[in-house]
Scaffold this active site. Structure first.
Site, PDB file in Angstrom:
ATOM      1  N   THR A   1       0.829  -1.209   0.000  1.00 16.03           N
ATOM      2  CA  THR A   1       0.000   0.000   0.000  1.00 16.03           C
ATOM      3  C   THR A   1       0.863   1.259   0.000  1.00 16.03           C
ATOM      4  O   THR A   1       0.395   2.321  -0.394  1.00 16.03           O
ATOM      5  CB  THR A   1      -0.921   0.027   1.237  1.00 16.03           C
ATOM      6  OG1 THR A   1      -0.141  -0.330   2.382  1.00 16.03           O
ATOM      7  CG2 THR A   1      -2.073  -0.952   1.086  1.00 16.03           C
TER       8      THR A   1
ATOM      9  N   ALA B   1      15.116 -11.260   5.278  1.00 20.16           N
ATOM     10  CA  ALA B   1      13.987 -12.022   5.822  1.00 20.16           C
ATOM     11  C   ALA B   1      12.691 -11.216   5.763  1.00 20.16           C
ATOM     12  O   ALA B   1      11.657 -11.672   6.240  1.00 20.16           O
ATOM     13  CB  ALA B   1      14.276 -12.431   7.258  1.00 20.16           C
ATOM     14  N   GLY B   2      12.744 -10.009   5.193  1.00 21.49           N
ATOM     15  CA  GLY B   2      11.552  -9.168   5.160  1.00 21.49           C
ATOM     16  C   GLY B   2      11.382  -8.375   6.448  1.00 21.49           C
ATOM     17  O   GLY B   2      10.322  -7.805   6.687  1.00 21.49           O
TER      18      GLY B   2
ATOM     19  N   SER C   1      16.355  -5.302   7.363  1.00 23.02           N
ATOM     20  CA  SER C   1      17.730  -5.041   7.801  1.00 23.02           C
ATOM     21  C   SER C   1      18.289  -3.856   7.031  1.00 23.02           C
ATOM     22  O   SER C   1      19.166  -3.140   7.530  1.00 23.02           O
ATOM     23  CB  SER C   1      18.600  -6.271   7.578  1.00 23.02           C
ATOM     24  OG  SER C   1      18.794  -6.532   6.203  1.00 23.02           O
TER      25      SER C   1
ATOM     26  N   GLU D   1      18.225   4.249  -0.555  1.00 27.77           N
ATOM     27  CA  GLU D   1      17.835   2.933  -1.081  1.00 27.77           C
ATOM     28  C   GLU D   1      17.321   3.052  -2.522  1.00 27.77           C
ATOM     29  O   GLU D   1      17.623   2.214  -3.365  1.00 27.77           O
ATOM     30  CB  GLU D   1      16.768   2.300  -0.165  1.00 27.77           C
ATOM     31  CG  GLU D   1      16.480   0.869  -0.519  1.00 27.77           C
ATOM     32  CD  GLU D   1      16.164  -0.028   0.693  1.00 27.77           C
ATOM     33  OE1 GLU D   1      16.373   0.390   1.852  1.00 27.77           O
ATOM     34  OE2 GLU D   1      15.703  -1.150   0.463  1.00 27.77           O
TER      35      GLU D   1
ATOM     36  N   ASP E   1       9.498   1.353   5.740  1.00 32.00           N
ATOM     37  CA  ASP E   1      10.510   0.711   6.579  1.00 32.00           C
ATOM     38  C   ASP E   1      11.300   1.736   7.389  1.00 32.00           C
ATOM     39  O   ASP E   1      11.549   1.557   8.583  1.00 32.00           O
ATOM     40  CB  ASP E   1      11.487  -0.093   5.707  1.00 32.00           C
ATOM     41  CG  ASP E   1      10.784  -1.196   4.938  1.00 32.00           C
ATOM     42  OD1 ASP E   1       9.576  -1.407   5.170  1.00 32.00           O
ATOM     43  OD2 ASP E   1      11.451  -1.835   4.103  1.00 32.00           O
TER      44      ASP E   1
HETATM   45  P1  ADP Z   1      15.784  -6.879   4.130  1.00 30.95           P
HETATM   46  O1  ADP Z   1      15.744  -5.403   4.245  1.00 30.95           O
HETATM   47  O2  ADP Z   1      14.440  -7.495   4.016  1.00 30.95           O
HETATM   48  O3  ADP Z   1      16.585  -7.546   5.204  1.00 30.95           O
HETATM   49  P2  ADP Z   1      17.148  -6.187   1.703  1.00 30.95           P
HETATM   50  O4  ADP Z   1      17.528  -6.974   0.508  1.00 30.95           O
HETATM   51  O5  ADP Z   1      16.285  -5.007   1.521  1.00 30.95           O
HETATM   52  O6  ADP Z   1      16.523  -7.219   2.754  1.00 30.95           O
HETATM   53  O7  ADP Z   1      18.453  -5.682   2.410  1.00 30.95           O
HETATM   54  C1  ADP Z   1      19.498  -6.594   2.723  1.00 30.95           C
HETATM   55  C2  ADP Z   1      20.849  -6.015   2.329  1.00 30.95           C
HETATM   56  O8  ADP Z   1      21.172  -4.930   3.241  1.00 30.95           O
HETATM   57  C3  ADP Z   1      21.973  -6.992   2.485  1.00 30.95           C
HETATM   58  O9  ADP Z   1      22.128  -7.782   1.320  1.00 30.95           O
HETATM   59  C4  ADP Z   1      23.167  -6.068   2.698  1.00 30.95           C
HETATM   60  O10 ADP Z   1      23.609  -5.529   1.473  1.00 30.95           O
HETATM   61  C5  ADP Z   1      22.556  -4.935   3.506  1.00 30.95           C
HETATM   62  N1  ADP Z   1      22.719  -5.164   4.948  1.00 30.95           N
HETATM   63  C6  ADP Z   1      21.750  -5.322   5.862  1.00 30.95           C
HETATM   64  N2  ADP Z   1      22.276  -5.507   7.102  1.00 30.95           N
HETATM   65  C7  ADP Z   1      23.613  -5.478   6.951  1.00 30.95           C
HETATM   66  C8  ADP Z   1      24.740  -5.622   7.850  1.00 30.95           C
HETATM   67  N3  ADP Z   1      24.568  -5.838   9.143  1.00 30.95           N
HETATM   68  N4  ADP Z   1      25.981  -5.515   7.320  1.00 30.95           N
HETATM   69  C9  ADP Z   1      26.159  -5.305   6.007  1.00 30.95           C
HETATM   70  N5  ADP Z   1      25.158  -5.159   5.133  1.00 30.95           N
HETATM   71  C10 ADP Z   1      23.908  -5.250   5.577  1.00 30.95           C
HETATM   72 MG    MG Z   2      14.938  -4.085   2.764  1.00 30.88          MG
END
Ligand code: ADP
Ligand code: MG
Length: 390
Positions: free
Chosen positions: A44, A132-133, A136, A169, A181
């Site tokens: 959304t 994992a959604g 991160s 991003e 997010d």
């Molecule tokens: P999500 O946000 O669902 O976890 P994303 O694909 O949007 O998945 O983001 C994940 C990417 O963010 C990772 O592949 C990496 O490039 C970066 N990232 C996230 N956390 C870390 C971390 N602790 N150290 C380095 N890169 C990170």
């Molecule tokens: Mg993400």
């Protein structure tokens, strides 16, 4: 006298040690930002609609020190993330690659916004599962944005920092995501969800009251990521844009249930189902907020289930593993369960009475094992505070 160290204290000490070992001096400070779970409102956000995420008690922490030149050095404890070094004066967004695009992108977007960012050294550690959604990516962006904003003396508003993270991003990493997010990670508060209107960026906290109601939110990380996830996301955005255009509105946010008959007459069958998901999902977000305010979290189970069905059948972003997770949780006593995040893999959430949590977890593990699927990671999350300096 002895003081008890919390897990967070221990992580902070470990990170400070790792930073000091690597860079040869102590960091100026540590900044932490949480991942998030989306309770309701999937896809959304880019339709200028409503979302209801909450920041979780899993976070990314960055140890940072400012330099007196324009050199940036980035290190992460995550997996095989390689150390990266570059100069802010010669950096261009198209140079950014891999994980460093997130912190580099934040520095770049702060500078685009007129904040003079110093060179810096940064060490990342995190307990947000990657991919994992649970976002991160936003946890990393928001921790870096808060750190650099404070180190440069700019002290931007939290909503401005969330926007810097999103622009990093979109423009530097190259992922066309909405603002949910980063808002959840910057604006979350303990015990509450963030009710966010993605049209005007206004948000209010909505009390979740899980603990006092004897409930937990279980995350079931299926650990699958289907190959068409990126293409699927882009295709859904395109369907939504087409649906809005053919319905004569600027964004699907402008439609509600009373428009469904006209949408069914106007749109092709598939686009109609995509549009119906967005319309009904916006209404489920508003409905969830109403129920939380009037009846508490016990009342929202049916809306969670309805949201999952809508994503499975109308928006078609679920997958067998997510369906199995949600169905098994429900069959074993969950009040409601749905996939969360962009879809095609990642995590499901289940709202479960504390007494049933172990049974639900066991049943999901057994169900996955019986089908020869990868063992999911299952853990409880609680709504936590947004980004902060430690
Ligand atoms: P999500 O946000 O669902 O976890 P994303 O694909 O949007 O998945 O983001 C994940 C990417 O963010 C990772 O592949 C990496 O490039 C970066 N990232 C996230 N956390 C870390 C971390 N602790 N150290 C380095 N890169 C990170
Ligand atoms: Mg993400």
């Amino acid at each position: 006298m002895t003081t008890t160290k919390t897990e967070a204290d221990r992580q902070a000490i470990t990170l400070t040690g790792a930073f000091t070992n690597y860079f040869g001096h102590e960091p100026d400070g540590l900044w932490r930002a949480p991942g998030r779970v989306n309770l309701m409102g999937e896809h959304t956000d880019y339709n200028e609609g409503l979302v209801l995420p909450f920041a979780i008690d899993r976070s990314t922490t960055v140890a940072v020190s400012a330099r007196d030149d324009r050199t940036v050095r980035l290190v992460s404890s995550f997996g095989d993330a390689e150390a990266v070094e570059f100069n802010l004066d010669t950096f261009a967004p198209e140079d950014a690659h891999g994980w460093s695009a997130y912190p580099a992108g934040v520095a770049w977007e702060l500078e685009q916004a007129g904040v003079p960012v110093p060179g810096f050294e940064l060490y990342v550690s995190s307990d947000v599962p990657v991919g994992a959604g649970l976002s991160s990516s936003a946890a990393l962006e928001c921790a870096v944005a808060l750190a650099l904003s404070e180190l440069s003396g700019a002290r931007l508003e939290r909503t401005q920092l969330a926007d810097i993270g999103r622009r990093a991003e979109n423009n530097v990493v190259g992922a066309p995501t909405g603002i949910m997010d980063q808002y959840a990670s910057m604006l979350g508060t303990r015990n509450s969800a963030v009710y966010l209107d993605c049209r005007d960026g206004k948000s209010v906290p909505v009390s979740l009251g899980l603990e006092e109601s004897g409930l937990v939110c279980l995350v079931i990380d299926t650990k699958v990521s289907h190959a068409h996830a990126n293409g699927g996301y882009a295709a859904r955005r395109a369907s939504c844009a087409r649906g809005a255009h053919q319905m004569g509105v600027g964004a699907l946010r402008d439609l509600d249930s009373t428009d469904l008959p006209r949408a069914e007459r106007t749109l092709d069958e598939e686009t109609f189902r995509r549009v119906r998901h967005i319309i009904t999902e916006n209404e489920r977000v508003a409905g969830t907020v109403d129920l939380l305010r009037t009846h508490g979290p016990h009342a929202i189970g049916d809306l969670l289930d309805a949201s999952h069905r809508s994503m499975r059948d109308d928006f078609e972003i679920s997958c067998p593993e997510l369906n199995l997770a949600a169905d098994t949780a429900r069959a074993n006593g969950a009040l409601g369960a749905r996939m969360t995040g962009g879809g095609f893999g990642g995590s499901a959430i289940a709202l479960v009475s504390t007494d049933d949590a172990a049974r639900v977890k066991d049943a999901v593990l057994t169900g996955f094992a019986a089908r020869g699927l990868q063992t999911p990671d299952i853990f409880a999350v609680l709504p936590a505070d947004g980004a902060q300096k430690l």
